[in-house]
Design an enzyme around this catalytic site. Sequence first.
Site, PDB file in Angstrom:
ATOM      1  N   PRO A   2      45.545  25.091   9.475  1.00  0.00           N
ATOM      2  CA  PRO A   2      46.625  25.779  10.122  1.00  0.00           C
ATOM      3  C   PRO A   2      47.589  24.916  10.896  1.00  0.00           C
ATOM      4  O   PRO A   2      47.366  24.600  12.065  1.00  0.00           O
ATOM      5  CB  PRO A   2      45.895  26.680  11.079  1.00  0.00           C
ATOM      6  CG  PRO A   2      44.646  25.947  11.406  1.00  0.00           C
ATOM      7  CD  PRO A   2      44.515  24.857  10.436  1.00  0.00           C
ATOM      8  N   GLU A   3      48.672  24.619  10.288  1.00  0.00           N
ATOM      9  CA  GLU A   3      49.826  24.171  11.049  1.00  0.00           C
ATOM     10  C   GLU A   3      50.797  25.342  10.970  1.00  0.00           C
ATOM     11  O   GLU A   3      50.429  26.393  10.457  1.00  0.00           O
ATOM     12  CB  GLU A   3      50.395  22.876  10.461  1.00  0.00           C
ATOM     13  CG  GLU A   3      49.375  21.738  10.535  1.00  0.00           C
ATOM     14  CD  GLU A   3      49.884  20.392  10.046  1.00  0.00           C
ATOM     15  OE1 GLU A   3      51.091  20.146  10.121  1.00  0.00           O
ATOM     16  OE2 GLU A   3      49.057  19.584   9.591  1.00  0.00           O
TER      17      GLU A   3
END
Length: 285
Positions: A2-3
């Site tokens: 998760p960016e």
Amino acid sequence: MPELPEVEILLRHLRPLIQGERIRSVEVRRTKVLTPTSPRQFRRVLVGAKIVGITRRGKYLLFKLCPKRGHPPVTLLGHLGMTGRMFLARTGDRLPKHTAVVLGLRRGKFIYQDTRYFGRLTLDISAVAKLGPEPLSADFDGAGFTQALKRSRQAIKVKLLDQTLVAGIGNIYASEALFRARISPRLLAGRLNAAQVRRLRRAIRAVLAEAVACGSTVPMNLGGNRKNDGFFHFGHSAGTTDFYEERLRVYDREGEPCWKCGAPIKRIVQAARSTFFCPICQRAN
DNA sequence: CACCATGTTCCTTG
DNA sequence: CCAAGGAACATGGT
């Protein structure tokens, strides 16, 4: 995992599934992820509350909840850490390993699962106030970006991971943005000239926006119950290759030919994290 | 066994 | 007080 782009895709996936739903039950299986909220308070606020909306800020998800009646709305903050996942499962499905929190909904259940438990699902939203501008919004302007870079003596790659500079960039997109802007990751942030700052700002936007657009079109499996599940999978394992990984030009491509010039991609370590770049396209001077 | 991993926070040092 | 560096967190894959 998760960016910003992955969190944005997750948001779009989740929103129609849980918006308007009421939380009927709460099961906390790993209290650490609630920190510093106590399990007791967590339950008290969440049980019976309606999820009226979800938004994203940087890598954080913000769930807006309306508790029973009379009570003011509260915000539940979610962060996936390195290995977190959030998805809906059917009531009968058994819980995957490392399930941290389960929210029972009208039909089905919302599962937050996190192998390493670095993530959060908490009522403490103080982290959001410290974030820099949202990179895909007008708040991320050239003047502010220039000013923030000017005072820094860190390498630009390291500085890009600072969420107070701009929110949502992580280790993968930091390398990708610098490649796109043709800037060496080792260049000191305060040493970028005006043209480089402008290229970098545009590259950040382009790289993140493309990732969101790409993720939006990929048929995703967000079920969370399969091994190669979803687009939260990076790396080069065989088989099901999502072109998600194909999209990345330098990250995790040490030794492979540069997409632009063919020179081998180099890996270095900065602030104890891997950086990937093309030593020809991203020369230090 | 050794090393590596998409992130943040806390502690220390300068 | 601020910036920067590094360890810690916890588990799994190669």
